[in-house]
Each structure stands twice: as structure tokens, then as C-alpha cells.
Scaffold this motif. Structure first.
Motif, PDB file in Angstrom:
ATOM      1  N   GLU A 104       6.539   2.374  71.834  1.00  0.00           N
ATOM      2  CA  GLU A 104       7.407   2.255  70.669  1.00  0.00           C
ATOM      3  C   GLU A 104       6.701   2.874  69.468  1.00  0.00           C
ATOM      4  O   GLU A 104       5.470   2.916  69.407  1.00  0.00           O
ATOM      5  CB  GLU A 104       7.722   0.789  70.368  1.00  0.00           C
ATOM      6  CG  GLU A 104       8.422   0.043  71.499  1.00  0.00           C
ATOM      7  CD  GLU A 104       8.512  -1.448  71.261  1.00  0.00           C
ATOM      8  OE1 GLU A 104       9.219  -2.118  72.034  1.00  0.00           O
ATOM      9  OE2 GLU A 104       7.869  -1.943  70.308  1.00  0.00           O
ATOM     10  N   GLY A 105       7.503   3.342  68.507  1.00  0.00           N
ATOM     11  CA  GLY A 105       6.953   3.900  67.289  1.00  0.00           C
ATOM     12  C   GLY A 105       7.280   3.027  66.094  1.00  0.00           C
ATOM     13  O   GLY A 105       7.939   1.990  66.215  1.00  0.00           O
ATOM     14  N   VAL A 106       6.836   3.466  64.931  1.00  0.00           N
ATOM     15  CA  VAL A 106       7.082   2.731  63.696  1.00  0.00           C
ATOM     16  C   VAL A 106       7.798   3.640  62.712  1.00  0.00           C
ATOM     17  O   VAL A 106       7.574   4.861  62.683  1.00  0.00           O
ATOM     18  CB  VAL A 106       5.754   2.204  63.097  1.00  0.00           C
ATOM     19  CG1 VAL A 106       4.862   3.354  62.629  1.00  0.00           C
ATOM     20  CG2 VAL A 106       6.006   1.221  61.967  1.00  0.00           C
ATOM     21  N   ALA A 107       8.696   3.064  61.930  1.00  0.00           N
ATOM     22  CA  ALA A 107       9.476   3.821  60.951  1.00  0.00           C
ATOM     23  C   ALA A 107       9.835   2.899  59.800  1.00  0.00           C
ATOM     24  O   ALA A 107       9.669   1.676  59.873  1.00  0.00           O
ATOM     25  CB  ALA A 107      10.736   4.394  61.600  1.00  0.00           C
ATOM     26  N   GLY A 108      10.351   3.502  58.720  1.00  0.00           N
ATOM     27  CA  GLY A 108      10.785   2.699  57.581  1.00  0.00           C
ATOM     28  C   GLY A 108      12.009   1.858  57.900  1.00  0.00           C
ATOM     29  O   GLY A 108      12.196   0.779  57.356  1.00  0.00           O
ATOM     30  N   ALA A 109      12.868   2.361  58.808  1.00  0.00           N
ATOM     31  CA  ALA A 109      14.064   1.640  59.250  1.00  0.00           C
ATOM     32  C   ALA A 109      14.111   1.696  60.768  1.00  0.00           C
ATOM     33  O   ALA A 109      13.795   2.726  61.375  1.00  0.00           O
ATOM     34  CB  ALA A 109      15.319   2.265  58.651  1.00  0.00           C
ATOM     35  N   PHE A 117      10.779   1.030  65.394  1.00  0.00           N
ATOM     36  CA  PHE A 117      10.949  -0.278  64.792  1.00  0.00           C
ATOM     37  C   PHE A 117      10.106  -0.351  63.520  1.00  0.00           C
ATOM     38  O   PHE A 117       9.175   0.432  63.326  1.00  0.00           O
ATOM     39  CB  PHE A 117      10.531  -1.373  65.781  1.00  0.00           C
ATOM     40  CG  PHE A 117      11.317  -1.340  67.063  1.00  0.00           C
ATOM     41  CD1 PHE A 117      12.523  -2.022  67.174  1.00  0.00           C
ATOM     42  CD2 PHE A 117      10.877  -0.592  68.140  1.00  0.00           C
ATOM     43  CE1 PHE A 117      13.264  -1.967  68.346  1.00  0.00           C
ATOM     44  CE2 PHE A 117      11.605  -0.532  69.323  1.00  0.00           C
ATOM     45  CZ  PHE A 117      12.808  -1.223  69.424  1.00  0.00           C
ATOM     46  N   THR A 118      10.444  -1.272  62.646  1.00  0.00           N
ATOM     47  CA  THR A 118       9.717  -1.396  61.387  1.00  0.00           C
ATOM     48  C   THR A 118       8.365  -2.058  61.622  1.00  0.00           C
ATOM     49  O   THR A 118       8.118  -2.684  62.666  1.00  0.00           O
ATOM     50  CB  THR A 118      10.512  -2.229  60.374  1.00  0.00           C
ATOM     51  OG1 THR A 118      10.595  -3.577  60.846  1.00  0.00           O
ATOM     52  CG2 THR A 118      11.914  -1.660  60.166  1.00  0.00           C
TER      53      THR A 118
END
Length: 268
Positions: A104-109, A117-118
Motif C-alpha cells: 500500500e502507498g500513502v497519499a493526502g487523500a 491511504f492517508t
């Protein structure tokens, strides 16, 4: 001699230059008297310099793995539980009993369809009452959205944050500069920037008269834990290595990284 045509009023050019100057001022590093820094991870891409306050009971959240886990392996060998996140790879390039990997990655939204996912979503994976974790963000430009969209209350749960800041020459662009300013000002309000290193896979660009590295590795520590002082450090330091070991490292002997930059003022 060839001259570039003037395409904007002088006042607009000066305003843009001032905006770049002020954004860069938020990247002024500080010394930490009485503290020691150490390098975590091997030479080349994948290693970072941190303040030597690490405790094995601290979990590590490492976003952006790619082809190297030297940073993560070093921490796992020191007894840390390391949560690794990367939605762009099929398998980890290395294993350790202390690793827990999420594709999984990370993002602002959040965008579950893209496995994004945040930071708040991911922090729910930490056990309740866990000791202040360490955060590593090397997410190829997504760090700006993550830092601007994450609450300060949540960011302050981390003791140290190491982040690779991408696309810095875009500070010339108003929209990008506004986003970067918000992210850097948020970090500066609660964290002290204590180490910088230019990634030599990128270049040093001249933007509005200022030399700016395309990509900068930055180490932050929570300000309430340390006493900061004006920098007397020339970067890179003996702890640093080039990300590409075949090329010389970049000396950051210019504003805002060179000692004395913290006293600079825009001249007009």
C-alpha cells in the motif's frame, strides 16, 4: 550575447523571486548542540542521517521502499519493529523478522482502488499506546500532499521524520510554491530541521537566481525534545554519501544551507 525576452512586469518577477526566497528560508538547517547524528542504512540511495536518540521500542513507519531496504534492515537489526509500505513493488528486496510489509502507498487523500491511504489510516496499524515512532517518507513527490493534509496533532506523534523532498525547482510555480510553503511551514512549527543532503541523482537548478537541488533529503526532530542553534555545519558531512556512488556529492554551499543563511533578508 543573447537576451531573453521580458515576458512580465518587473514587479511580478521580483514578487516571484521573493516567494522563492521565503519558501527556501523554511529549509534553513539548525545545529543541535550536545546531540550526535548517525547514518542509518548503507552508502548510496536508501540511507539517511538521523539524531542518535533511537530506541528499539520505537516503531518505524517506512514509506517508499523501491529496490533498497538498507535503512529498514539497519533499524530492524537494532530491534525496531519496521512497518514498510510500497504499492509499486511486487515483493520486498529483503526480509527480516522485524518487518511487516503492506503493499500500500500513502497519499493526502485515500484512494483504495489504487492502494493509497492517508497517513492517519496507516497509523491505525500501530498498537495503541506505542512509543513515539520514526517516520520515513520517500514517495516521489507525494510527500507534499501527505504533509499538507496531515494534522499537526498526528505529525507530532512522530519523534523524527526523514523525508525526501522532490521537485524543489518548481518553487517558481505559484501553485506548487503555495503547497510547499504550507508543508514546510507546518513542519517548522513543531519540528527542527537538523540535517540536509542533496540527492545527486538529480541536478542543481537555478531558479529566480537561487541554486536549488531537484531533490533534498531532510531530517526533522520534534523541537520540544532538543535545543537548536544556528548552523555552523557545511553539507555534505562525513556521514553523507552520494546517492549515486559513481558521481561526486553536491556541496550545499549556498542559501539557505550554508552557515549564516538564517540571518539573510531579501534585499528589496
Amino acid at each position: 550575447m543573447a537576451f531573453r525576452p521580458v515576458t512580465e512586469p518587473l514587479e511580478a518577477g521580483i514578487a516571484r523571486q521573493r516567494g522563492v526566497f521565503e519558501a527556501l528560508s523554511l529549509l534553513t538547517p539548525h545545529d543541535l548542540p550536545g546531540e550526535r547524528k548517525i547514518r542509518i542504512g548503507g552508502p548510496g540511495d536508501g540511507g539517511y542521517v538521523v539524531v542518535d536518540r533511537l530506541r528499539g521500542s520505537q516503531p518505524v513507519m517506512s514509506f517508499g521502499i523501491g529496490p533498497s531496504v538498507t535503512f529498514d534492515l539497519d533499524l530492524a537489526e537494532r530491534g525496531h519493529r519496521v512497518l514498510l509500505f510500497d504499492h509499486t513493488i511486487e515483493v520486498l528486496p529483503g526480509e527480516h523478522d522485524g518487518f511487516t510489509w503492506y503493499r500500500e502507498g500513502v497519499a493526502g487523500a485515500a484512494d483504495p482502488a489504487q492502494r493509497l491511504f492517508t497517513l492517519a489510516d496507516h497509523m491505525a496499524k500501530l498498537p495503541h499506546g506505542t512509543e513515539a515512532p520514526i517516520l520515513k517518507l520517500d514517495v516521489e513527490g507525494a510527500e507534499w500532499d501527505v504533509l499538507t493534509e496531515t494534522s499537526m496533532g498526528l505529525l507530532r506523534r512522530f519523534e523524527q521524520i526523514v523525508v525526501e523532498l522532490h521537485e524543489l525547482p518548481r518553487l517558481e510555480e505559484r501553485r506548487f510554491r503555495s503547497m510547499a510553503w504550507k508543508a514546510l511551514a507546518t513542519m517548522s512549527s513543531a519540528f527542527t530541521l537538523c540535517h540536509v543532503h542533496a540527492n545527486n541523482f538529480g541536478a542543481i537548478r537555478t531558479v529566480c537566481g537561487f541554486p536549488i537541488p531537484e531533490t533534498l533529503e531532510a531530517t526533522y526532530i520534534r523541537s520540544d525534545l532538543v535545543q537548536a542553534a544556528a548552523s555552523t555545519t557545511f553539507y555534505p558531512t562525513p556521514l553523507d554519501t552520494g546517492n549515486c556512488l559513481d558521481w561526486p556529492d553536491y556541496p550545499l554551499w549556498f542559501y539557505p544551507f550554508v552557515p549564516g543563511s538564517g540571518k539573510a533578508a531579501f534585499p528589496w
